[in-house]
Enzyme design. Structure first.
Site, PDB file in Angstrom:
ATOM      1  N   LYS A 138      -8.732  50.786 -48.974  1.00 61.47           N
ATOM      2  CA  LYS A 138      -8.130  49.893 -48.014  1.00 61.47           C
ATOM      3  C   LYS A 138      -9.172  49.087 -47.514  1.00 61.47           C
ATOM      4  CE  LYS A 138      -6.306  49.764 -44.135  1.00 61.47           C
ATOM      5  NZ  LYS A 138      -5.558  49.877 -43.036  1.00 61.47           N
ATOM      6  N   ASP A 156      -1.863  48.079 -47.400  1.00 63.40           N
ATOM      7  CA  ASP A 156      -1.527  48.973 -46.035  1.00 63.40           C
ATOM      8  C   ASP A 156       0.053  49.290 -46.020  1.00 63.40           C
ATOM      9  OD1 ASP A 156      -0.332  46.451 -45.351  1.00 63.40           O
ATOM     10  OD2 ASP A 156      -1.199  45.951 -43.540  1.00 63.40           O
TER      11      ASP A 156
END
Length: 305
Positions: A138, A156
């Site tokens: 991420k 996320d």
């Protein structure tokens, strides 16, 4: 016994994979119209600051990070500076972001790696980025997509939630969500898609009470109805610029609708939403607390007059 005509008419055909892909891409187009100003909501100047800010953003809001990083980068402007940081001193600077001991360890570790293995520069490749302490896919995709202009899907908590609500994936694991979504959209859309979906998740499609009745893409959403469907009540759930409020950046882009609201709030001496004076550097904390003290003094003066 043959099925009744009513039963046949009332039954909806399962969506084909091609149908899902077409619907998903239409959602992306609708989100692009809704949020033409979508952007990363972390304040940063350059790859190193974005990398550090993204590591700090775990388990806290971007606003809280944006309130913390000015003091952090004033004290530790380069990877070399952060690599040499005294852990206890760094912990106190980043304490407002939570999990400050673990984050301090990651920041020092990744800075040492940048200094010793990458000549003090943030690497551009995913394979190199994920070798840095505290950096997963991420964070790496955030840096690749927003500091280097590459392509990356940022999964996320908001992106994962909406991807499942939209029916793009049934997976919970972020890497599996990323793989499923990558297969739906062209690579050129990955970075902006991430911003649009996260924007929508923060403003409309909330985790606990999504504003279904105020959602422009409700007709395309198979999860419509999990939240408030009454339009008037749903509008009360909207956040940030959709509610006439500032966003999470202290230095938002000029085309962001909440930028004017942010300037007005700061000009009036009001802390932005969720601002905790104790989470700010001393000088800013004093400034944030000043309006409240002034208001109390004025109230006391009125009582005695």
């Amino acid at each position: 016994m043959a099925e009744s005509k009513v039963a046949k008419v009332g039954r909806k055909k399962p969506e084909t994979h091609l149908g899902m892909v077409r619907r998903a891409r239409r959602i992306n187009r609708e989100l692009a119209e809704l949020y033409p100003y979508a952007h990363p909501e972390l304040d940063f100047d350059g790859p190193f600051q974005l990398l550090v800010a993204t590591v700090l953003s775990a388990q806290t809001t971007d606003l809280r990070v944006n309130q913390t990083t000015p003091a952090l980068f004033a004290k530790y402007p380069t990877p070399e500076d952060l690599a040499a940081a005294v852990p206890e001193e760094l912990e106190q600077v980043i304490r407002p972001t939570g999990f400050f001991r673990a984050k301090a360890k990651s920041l020092i570790g990744l800075s040492i790696a940048l200094r010793d293995r990458f000549g003090g520069e943030v690497p551009r490749g995913l394979e190199d980025l994920v070798t840095l302490p505290g950096v997963g896919r991420k964070t790496a995709n955030v840096v690749i997509g927003n500091a280097f202009g590459g392509a990356g899907i940022t999964v996320d908590t908001h992106f994962g939630r909406l991807a499942r609500r939209f029916g793009w994936t049934a997976e919970e694991d972020p890497e599996k969500v990323e793989a499923d979504v990558m297969a739906i959209f062209p690579k050129s859309e990955w970075t902006m898609l991430s911003h649009r979906v996260v924007f929508h998740g923060r403003r409309v499609c909330h985790a606990r009470k999504p504003a279904c009745g105020a959602c422009p893409i409700a007709p395309l959403c198979p999860s419509y109805g999990v939240g408030e469907t009454d339009p008037e009540q749903a509008r009360k759930l909207l956040k940030y610029e959709l509610a006439g409020q500032p966003g999470q950046r202290l230095r938002p882009p000029a085309d962001f609708p909440g930028e004017a609201a942010a300037r007005a709030e700061l000009a009036a001496g009001h802390p932005l939403p969720d601002t905790d004076p104790q989470a700010l550097p001393p000088a800013k904390a004093a400034k944030a607390e000043a309006p409240a003290k002034t208001a109390k003094a004025e109230a006391a003066a009125k009582e005695t007059s």
